[in-house]
Enzyme design. Structure first.
Site, PDB file in Angstrom:
ATOM      1  N   HIS A 140       0.845  -1.204   0.000  1.00  0.00           N
ATOM      2  CA  HIS A 140       0.000   0.000   0.000  1.00  0.00           C
ATOM      3  C   HIS A 140       0.879   1.252   0.000  1.00  0.00           C
ATOM      4  O   HIS A 140       0.663   2.182  -0.795  1.00  0.00           O
ATOM      5  CB  HIS A 140      -0.902  -0.034   1.240  1.00  0.00           C
ATOM      6  N   GLU A 141       1.873   1.286   0.872  1.00  0.00           N
ATOM      7  CA  GLU A 141       2.733   2.475   0.972  1.00  0.00           C
ATOM      8  C   GLU A 141       3.586   2.656  -0.286  1.00  0.00           C
ATOM      9  O   GLU A 141       3.801   3.788  -0.744  1.00  0.00           O
ATOM     10  CB  GLU A 141       3.625   2.370   2.217  1.00  0.00           C
ATOM     11  N   HIS A 144       1.688   4.428  -2.938  1.00  0.00           N
ATOM     12  CA  HIS A 144       1.715   5.882  -2.764  1.00  0.00           C
ATOM     13  C   HIS A 144       2.973   6.476  -3.392  1.00  0.00           C
ATOM     14  O   HIS A 144       2.927   7.519  -4.046  1.00  0.00           O
ATOM     15  CB  HIS A 144       1.689   6.237  -1.274  1.00  0.00           C
ATOM     16  N   GLU A 215      -6.244   6.824  -0.971  1.00  0.00           N
ATOM     17  CA  GLU A 215      -6.087   5.693  -0.053  1.00  0.00           C
ATOM     18  C   GLU A 215      -6.753   4.446  -0.616  1.00  0.00           C
ATOM     19  O   GLU A 215      -6.202   3.342  -0.541  1.00  0.00           O
ATOM     20  CB  GLU A 215      -6.678   6.040   1.321  1.00  0.00           C
TER      21      GLU A 215
END
Length: 299
Positions: A140-141, A144, A215
């Site tokens: 997930h990070e 980003h 997100e």
């Protein structure tokens, strides 16, 4: 720079519309300031300086503020190994790796581009998550980072910074000067303050909406990269549940950094309306991950 992270056309469209509305609001706001004869150039320059500092130093500022320290592969071999594998799978440069000594279970990524990025995890999340769950959080990070979300959100926040500065200028410079030669009419300072407050409120809501979309996009991209959406869902449930056992003081200290975190840190009794949240509701995120699991034909 490209990567193998999956995109979502629906979320992308919503993000583009939100960015367009922010840009339109900015143009209208500056036009109103100029029409009112405000010293918009000086305030605009100050806002640009603030934006540039945030843009170019976001990684250093975030690490310093959250007490993160960079770690070498020798200091954290398992963490580095996991990020190495994910970066190879995503075909992206490896970011710097850091650990923050905090019992709040969380992670964040920051940096204006892939070459100037850092991924930081807390000691709390390292103690609580299983390897597959931590991999989901890291994916997930890294999404980003790959999608330059920090840069996008920094630029998106510019209008709010400008409106906030204009509000302060109007307050501290006095509200007495009036339109024309002082003959009637509303004080210019008051008009500027009211317009600035409205613009700030609207830009705040649009920026928060953009944050929630990003997100969801990071959840989706990370889950598809690892092919284990259930692991990310498990991490979300575990982190959200463990927040209730973290001391209130620690949660309140972490709350200002919620926009960076994988999951928001909320102190007991704190309620945030959906419109004001930096993250989608937990149920919304879990529902999306459940649908991805169904699409992949696995749990």
């Amino acid at each position: 720079m490209s990567s193998r992270f999956a995109s979502d056309s629906g979320l992308t469209r919503r993000m583009l519309v939100t960015m367009f509305l922010l840009g339109l609001l900015y143009v209208v706001f500056v036009g109103v300031l100029i029409a009112l004869g405000a010293q918009a150039v000086t305030v605009l320059l100050i806002a640009v300086v603030v934006l540039l500092v945030q843009y170019f130093l976001s990684d250093r500022i975030a690490l310093f503020a959250m007490g993160g320290r960079e770690v070498s592969p020798q200091q954290a071999p398992e963490l580095h190994g996991m990020i190495d594998r994910l970066c190879a799978m995503a075909d992206m440069p490896k970011p710097r790796v850091a650990i923050a000594d905090s019992d709040v279970p969380n992670a964040f990524a920051t940096g204006r581009n892939q070459k100037k990025s850092v991924v930081c995890v807390t000691t709390g999340i390292l103690r609580r998550l299983e390897p597959q769950e931590l991999e989901g959080v890291l994916a997930h990070e890294l999404s980003h980072v790959a999608h330059r979300d920090v840069a996008v959100m920094t630029i998106a926040s510019f209008l709010g910074i400008l409106a906030g500065l204009m509000t302060r200028v109007a307050l501290y410079s006095g509200l007495g000067s009036r339109r024309g030669n002082g003959q009637g009419g509303l004080p210019i300072g008051l008009i500027i303050m009211l317009v600035s407050v409205v613009v700030y409120a609207v830009s705040f809501l649009l920026t928060r909406a953009l944050s929630r979309y990003r997100e969801l996009a990071a959840d989706r991209a990370g889950a598809l990269l690892t092919q284990r959406p259930s692991a990310m869902a498990s991490a979300l449930v575990k982190i959200s549940g463990d927040m209730a056992r973290i001391p209130t003081r620690d949660l309140r200290e972490a709350e200002p950094f919620n926009a960076f975190y994988f999951a928001p840190a909320l102190a007991p009794g704190a309620t945030m309306a959906a419109l004001f949240s930096t993250h989608p509701p937990l149920d919304r995120r879990l529902d999306q991950l459940s649908k991805i699991s169904a699409q992949l034909g696995r749990g």
